[in-house]
Design an enzyme around this catalytic site. Sequence first.
Site, PDB file in Angstrom:
ATOM      1  N   TYR A 157      42.955  -7.585 -28.280  1.00 39.04           N
ATOM      2  CA  TYR A 157      42.419  -8.185 -27.056  1.00 39.04           C
ATOM      3  C   TYR A 157      43.350  -7.896 -25.871  1.00 39.04           C
ATOM      4  O   TYR A 157      42.924  -7.327 -24.857  1.00 39.04           O
ATOM      5  CB  TYR A 157      42.279  -9.689 -27.247  1.00 39.04           C
ATOM      6  CG  TYR A 157      41.636 -10.403 -26.077  1.00 39.04           C
ATOM      7  CD1 TYR A 157      40.285 -10.243 -25.785  1.00 39.04           C
ATOM      8  CD2 TYR A 157      42.386 -11.266 -25.271  1.00 39.04           C
ATOM      9  CE1 TYR A 157      39.692 -10.920 -24.722  1.00 39.04           C
ATOM     10  CE2 TYR A 157      41.794 -11.942 -24.206  1.00 39.04           C
ATOM     11  CZ  TYR A 157      40.457 -11.766 -23.938  1.00 39.04           C
ATOM     12  OH  TYR A 157      39.871 -12.425 -22.881  1.00 39.04           O
ATOM     13  N   ASP A 285      53.308 -21.227 -29.710  1.00 34.34           N
ATOM     14  CA  ASP A 285      52.583 -22.030 -28.730  1.00 34.34           C
ATOM     15  C   ASP A 285      53.381 -22.074 -27.426  1.00 34.34           C
ATOM     16  O   ASP A 285      54.446 -22.682 -27.379  1.00 34.34           O
ATOM     17  CB  ASP A 285      52.401 -23.456 -29.287  1.00 34.34           C
ATOM     18  CG  ASP A 285      51.295 -24.211 -28.579  1.00 34.34           C
ATOM     19  OD1 ASP A 285      50.218 -23.615 -28.390  1.00 34.34           O
ATOM     20  OD2 ASP A 285      51.508 -25.380 -28.215  1.00 34.34           O
TER      21      ASP A 285
HETATM   22  N1  NAD Z   1      36.504 -17.994 -20.930  1.00 37.22           N
HETATM   23  C1  NAD Z   1      37.748 -17.772 -20.539  1.00 37.22           C
HETATM   24  O1  NAD Z   1      38.529 -18.721 -20.393  1.00 37.22           O
HETATM   25  C2  NAD Z   1      38.209 -16.365 -20.230  1.00 37.22           C
HETATM   26  C3  NAD Z   1      39.552 -16.195 -19.872  1.00 37.22           C
HETATM   27  C4  NAD Z   1      39.997 -14.893 -19.573  1.00 37.22           C
HETATM   28  C5  NAD Z   1      39.129 -13.831 -19.599  1.00 37.22           C
HETATM   29  N2  NAD Z   1      37.834 -14.022 -19.942  1.00 37.22           N
HETATM   30  C6  NAD Z   1      36.970 -12.822 -19.985  1.00 37.22           C
HETATM   31  O2  NAD Z   1      35.696 -13.095 -19.434  1.00 37.22           O
HETATM   32  C7  NAD Z   1      34.683 -12.404 -20.160  1.00 37.22           C
HETATM   33  C8  NAD Z   1      33.642 -13.389 -20.639  1.00 37.22           C
HETATM   34  O3  NAD Z   1      34.252 -14.341 -21.501  1.00 37.22           O
HETATM   35  P1  NAD Z   1      33.457 -15.594 -22.087  1.00 37.22           P
HETATM   36  O4  NAD Z   1      34.413 -16.724 -22.177  1.00 37.22           O
HETATM   37  O5  NAD Z   1      32.198 -15.772 -21.353  1.00 37.22           O
HETATM   38  O6  NAD Z   1      33.221 -15.101 -23.581  1.00 37.22           O
HETATM   39  P2  NAD Z   1      31.842 -14.942 -24.377  1.00 37.22           P
HETATM   40  O7  NAD Z   1      32.211 -14.535 -25.763  1.00 37.22           O
HETATM   41  O8  NAD Z   1      31.020 -16.167 -24.224  1.00 37.22           O
HETATM   42  O9  NAD Z   1      31.136 -13.762 -23.613  1.00 37.22           O
HETATM   43  C9  NAD Z   1      31.317 -12.413 -23.910  1.00 37.22           C
HETATM   44  C10 NAD Z   1      29.951 -11.774 -24.015  1.00 37.22           C
HETATM   45  O10 NAD Z   1      30.109 -10.380 -24.264  1.00 37.22           O
HETATM   46  C11 NAD Z   1      29.199  -9.989 -25.270  1.00 37.22           C
HETATM   47  N3  NAD Z   1      29.725  -8.792 -25.927  1.00 37.22           N
HETATM   48  C12 NAD Z   1      30.810  -8.685 -26.719  1.00 37.22           C
HETATM   49  N4  NAD Z   1      30.980  -7.411 -27.114  1.00 37.22           N
HETATM   50  C13 NAD Z   1      29.968  -6.703 -26.532  1.00 37.22           C
HETATM   51  C14 NAD Z   1      29.593  -5.332 -26.567  1.00 37.22           C
HETATM   52  N5  NAD Z   1      30.288  -4.432 -27.273  1.00 37.22           N
HETATM   53  N6  NAD Z   1      28.491  -4.944 -25.873  1.00 37.22           N
HETATM   54  C15 NAD Z   1      27.767  -5.843 -25.163  1.00 37.22           C
HETATM   55  N7  NAD Z   1      28.079  -7.149 -25.099  1.00 37.22           N
HETATM   56  C16 NAD Z   1      29.170  -7.571 -25.774  1.00 37.22           C
HETATM   57  C17 NAD Z   1      29.111 -11.198 -26.185  1.00 37.22           C
HETATM   58  O11 NAD Z   1      27.961 -11.205 -27.007  1.00 37.22           O
HETATM   59  C18 NAD Z   1      29.137 -12.335 -25.179  1.00 37.22           C
HETATM   60  O12 NAD Z   1      27.840 -12.658 -24.730  1.00 37.22           O
HETATM   61  C19 NAD Z   1      35.392 -11.675 -21.307  1.00 37.22           C
HETATM   62  O13 NAD Z   1      35.585 -10.339 -20.939  1.00 37.22           O
HETATM   63  C20 NAD Z   1      36.712 -12.398 -21.424  1.00 37.22           C
HETATM   64  O14 NAD Z   1      37.723 -11.554 -21.896  1.00 37.22           O
HETATM   65  C21 NAD Z   1      37.357 -15.262 -20.273  1.00 37.22           C
END
Ligand code: NAD
Length: 323
Positions: A157, A285
């Site tokens: 990641y 942690d």
């Molecule tokens: N939620 C947080 O606190 C947070 C923090 C930092 C970064 N992010 C980033 O924000 C983005 C969204 O995160 P989230 O929390 O909504 O997670 P999430 O898992 O709910 O959303 C990710 C989405 O991407 C889709 N996905 C995964 N692999 C895929 C692929 N190969 N092709 C098409 N779709 C694919 C999943 O099915 C899912 O719907 C991510 O890139 C994550 O790294 C989130």
Amino acid sequence: MAERQPIANRYALNRRVLVTGGAGFLGSHLCDRLIERGDEVLCVDNFFTGSRTNVAHLLDHPRFELMRHDVTFPLFVEVDEIYNLACPASPVQYQHDPVQTTKTSVVGSINMLGLAKRLRIPILQASTSEIYGDPDVHPQTETYWGNVNPIGPRSCYDEGKRCAETLFFDYRRQHDMNVKVVRIFNTYGPRMHLNDGRVVSNFILQALRGDDLTIFGKGDQSRSFCYVGDLIEGMMRMMDTPPDVSGPVNIGNEDEFTMLELAEAVIALTGSRSKIAHLALPQDDPRRRCPDTTRARELLDWKATTKLREGLEETIDYFRQFA
Ligand SMILES: NC(=O)c1ccc[n+]([C@@H]2O[C@H](COP(=O)([O-])OP(=O)(O)OC[C@H]3O[C@@H](n4cnc5c(N)ncnc54)[C@H](O)[C@@H]3O)[C@@H](O)[C@H]2O)c1
């Protein structure tokens, strides 16, 4: 009588926005906001961690389209902007198939950058605070390069996201593209996953079910939590910046809370009789994790404004259906 619009202009009326990972937690909220603003939204997702349920309320909307597609394969569509969010985001999910996680960040970014290059449109990458790794600088500013293990179980990641950032900035330098990178810190809100080990969802479910709220160590370690509505606002402001603004820009909440304060707030707001149970502190942690958001304030005039109590209330309401 009003003059009829030529057909070409009628087509140009709405901005067409591609959201990869649009059926996930953050992506579905972004789709909501774009539809509200009057855009056409093409939501692309392979449903690995996202679900149709998250966008079920949009499926009949005339400006919304849902496409099952894996971003590790090329995509040929006509859009005006791309938000690249596709990637599993929590350790249990991204460690399930680590090779696919890296491929999603790296090959997925290459595919989406290729599309943006062909169409000459702006593209925004949802990067993460995890690119700072186990930081030895607090709070983290965008100029800090991070402290990341390249070969550990979290590397798929962290390093995948770091490589994606490299690709975004190389496409900018090499192809003069309008790219944007936001580094997202811990975000919470309705539609976050139920069982992915995140502290906010854990505490809320434990409280609603009357179970003990489990805290690692004494609970004096602090975290900052950004409400999803604030985060989406920051992302959209970043997309709307002029082409010379690429970031990276931290998006997160600077207010820090100890785990104990969070647990007590959740117990109070749910009206639960749950108690707090202390477990042994895991070795890795971090004591603190907190963004410096000066750049977001200066470039985007953005700051997280939702109070923890307000955001928790919305999130608790959403979680009641699962308790
Ligand atoms: N939620 C947080 O606190 C947070 C923090 C930092 C970064 N992010 C980033 O924000 C983005 C969204 O995160 P989230 O929390 O909504 O997670 P999430 O898992 O709910 O959303 C990710 C989405 O991407 C889709 N996905 C995964 N692999 C895929 C692929 N190969 N092709 C098409 N779709 C694919 C999943 O099915 C899912 O719907 C991510 O890139 C994550 O790294 C989130």
